[in-house]
Scaffold this motif. Sequence first.
Motif, PDB file in Angstrom:
ATOM      1  N   UNK A  69       0.748  -0.592  -0.331  1.00 32.46           N
ATOM      2  CA  UNK A  69      -0.320  -0.251   0.221  1.00 32.46           C
ATOM      3  C   UNK A  69       1.340   0.870   0.078  1.00 32.46           C
ATOM      4  N   UNK A  70       0.497   2.047  -0.271  1.00 21.22           N
ATOM      5  CA  UNK A  70       0.866   3.868  -0.102  1.00 21.22           C
ATOM      6  C   UNK A  70       0.283   4.762   0.979  1.00 21.22           C
ATOM      7  N   UNK A  71       1.471   5.635   1.331  1.00 19.53           N
ATOM      8  CA  UNK A  71       0.823   5.816   2.769  1.00 19.53           C
ATOM      9  C   UNK A  71       0.900   7.529   2.254  1.00 19.53           C
ATOM     10  N   UNK A  72       0.126   8.102   3.774  1.00 18.21           N
ATOM     11  CA  UNK A  72       0.486   9.883   3.201  1.00 18.21           C
ATOM     12  C   UNK A  72       0.110  10.427   4.944  1.00 18.21           C
ATOM     13  N   UNK A  73       1.358  10.642   5.057  1.00 16.94           N
ATOM     14  CA  UNK A  73       2.066  11.300   6.490  1.00 16.94           C
ATOM     15  C   UNK A  73       0.728  12.822   6.661  1.00 16.94           C
ATOM     16  N   UNK A  74      -0.063  13.516   7.077  1.00 17.76           N
ATOM     17  CA  UNK A  74      -0.212  14.766   6.994  1.00 17.76           C
ATOM     18  C   UNK A  74       1.329  15.173   8.411  1.00 17.76           C
ATOM     19  N   UNK A  75       1.526  16.856   8.230  1.00 17.99           N
ATOM     20  CA  UNK A  75       2.530  17.470   8.465  1.00 17.99           C
ATOM     21  C   UNK A  75       2.522  18.693   8.411  1.00 17.99           C
ATOM     22  N   UNK A 113       4.730  -0.042   4.044  1.00 17.20           N
ATOM     23  CA  UNK A 113       4.460   0.908   2.609  1.00 17.20           C
ATOM     24  C   UNK A 113       5.667   1.375   1.549  1.00 17.20           C
ATOM     25  N   UNK A 114       4.721   1.381   0.368  1.00 14.40           N
ATOM     26  CA  UNK A 114       5.776   0.789  -0.750  1.00 14.40           C
ATOM     27  C   UNK A 114       6.710   2.553  -1.205  1.00 14.40           C
ATOM     28  N   UNK A 115       5.729   3.895  -0.576  1.00 13.67           N
ATOM     29  CA  UNK A 115       4.883   4.669  -1.368  1.00 13.67           C
ATOM     30  C   UNK A 115       4.668   5.951  -0.291  1.00 13.67           C
ATOM     31  N   UNK A 116       5.794   6.604   0.231  1.00 11.76           N
ATOM     32  CA  UNK A 116       5.188   7.318   1.502  1.00 11.76           C
ATOM     33  C   UNK A 116       5.269   8.912   1.069  1.00 11.76           C
ATOM     34  N   UNK A 117       4.287   9.759   0.985  1.00 11.71           N
ATOM     35  CA  UNK A 117       4.144  11.712   1.432  1.00 11.71           C
ATOM     36  C   UNK A 117       4.257  11.828   1.913  1.00 11.71           C
ATOM     37  N   UNK A 118       4.507  12.617   2.415  1.00  9.29           N
ATOM     38  CA  UNK A 118       4.134  13.637   3.451  1.00  9.29           C
ATOM     39  C   UNK A 118       3.975  14.798   3.287  1.00  9.29           C
ATOM     40  N   UNK A 119       3.294  15.198   3.487  1.00 12.77           N
ATOM     41  CA  UNK A 119       1.926  16.874   2.658  1.00 12.77           C
ATOM     42  C   UNK A 119       2.712  17.512   3.735  1.00 12.77           C
ATOM     43  N   UNK A 120       3.483  18.757   3.770  1.00 15.54           N
ATOM     44  CA  UNK A 120       3.947  19.838   4.315  1.00 15.54           C
ATOM     45  C   UNK A 120       4.195  21.090   3.246  1.00 15.54           C
ATOM     46  N   UNK A 121       3.621  21.696   4.240  1.00 17.06           N
ATOM     47  CA  UNK A 121       4.192  23.693   3.813  1.00 17.06           C
ATOM     48  C   UNK A 121       5.640  23.676   3.666  1.00 17.06           C
ATOM     49  N   UNK A 122       6.533  23.462   5.057  1.00 19.07           N
ATOM     50  CA  UNK A 122       7.540  23.995   6.116  1.00 19.07           C
ATOM     51  C   UNK A 122       8.746  23.033   5.240  1.00 19.07           C
ATOM     52  N   UNK A 123       9.675  23.970   5.065  1.00 21.83           N
ATOM     53  CA  UNK A 123      10.371  24.256   3.709  1.00 21.83           C
ATOM     54  C   UNK A 123      11.706  23.128   4.538  1.00 21.83           C
ATOM     55  N   UNK A 124      11.498  22.834   6.088  1.00 22.49           N
ATOM     56  CA  UNK A 124      12.781  22.491   7.493  1.00 22.49           C
ATOM     57  C   UNK A 124      12.304  20.311   7.194  1.00 22.49           C
ATOM     58  N   UNK A 125      10.458  20.618   7.083  1.00 26.91           N
ATOM     59  CA  UNK A 125      10.010  19.229   6.823  1.00 26.91           C
ATOM     60  C   UNK A 125      10.114  18.477   5.744  1.00 26.91           C
TER      61      UNK A 125
END
Length: 247
Positions: free
Chosen positions: A3-9, A50-62
Amino acid sequence: MSFNALILAGSRGGIDPVAAYAGVAHKALIDIGGRTMLARVVDAVRAAGAARILVSTADEAVRREALTLGAEPTAAEAGPSASAKRGLALAGAPLLLTTADHALLRAEWITTFLDAVPDDADIAALLARRETIERDAPATRRTYLRFADGDWSGCNLFWLATPAANLALDLWQQVERDRKRPWRIVRRLGVMPLVRYATGRLTLARALADIGGRVGVRARMAESPFGLAAVDVDKPADLDLVRGLIR
């Protein structure tokens, strides 16, 4: 299961009290036991398969931290529901959804959740009973929803099983927009489920099925046997608790 995953940050804007308490610019970058919170979540999601992990963020350091961890940063939208919709559009279903402040997350919790999701679900949520949480984390203070079958708290784990989960995310967006206009939320969610809730006749599973049915989606739940799965880092006291548990 692959599966794929999305991490909200994402960020709610302004100064985050937990980040300020920890002395960092963004909550996802708080160090706990030598790893950032984001790193701990990525580790758990990857170990769960998880085969593919996305991280949702607007922060450059994150964003840089996500790249270092081998995850794919993606631009956060205005609100978690819109960010979830973007993630689903990018990665497709099935998609595991969680948050960067789920610092105690373990692969076992994820795989147990996915094994328990009903086969007919378009979208599912993991929830834990009050007694399970208080058994495993008596010091935590959670927000509970009281239903006919007990008091429940969310575990920040969602399974977007099919593309129809988009319909549930649309409803989530509408509720976010109307949070200061509760009469609109009542109209969207339906009066009868709220009447059954107020009179103590509504179970959690029935509530999810009713709400999902209004938008044409099969919304289901799974019960967590792990009380710590309901512990995230929303407040400075949560951070102290999590650091103590990890030590």
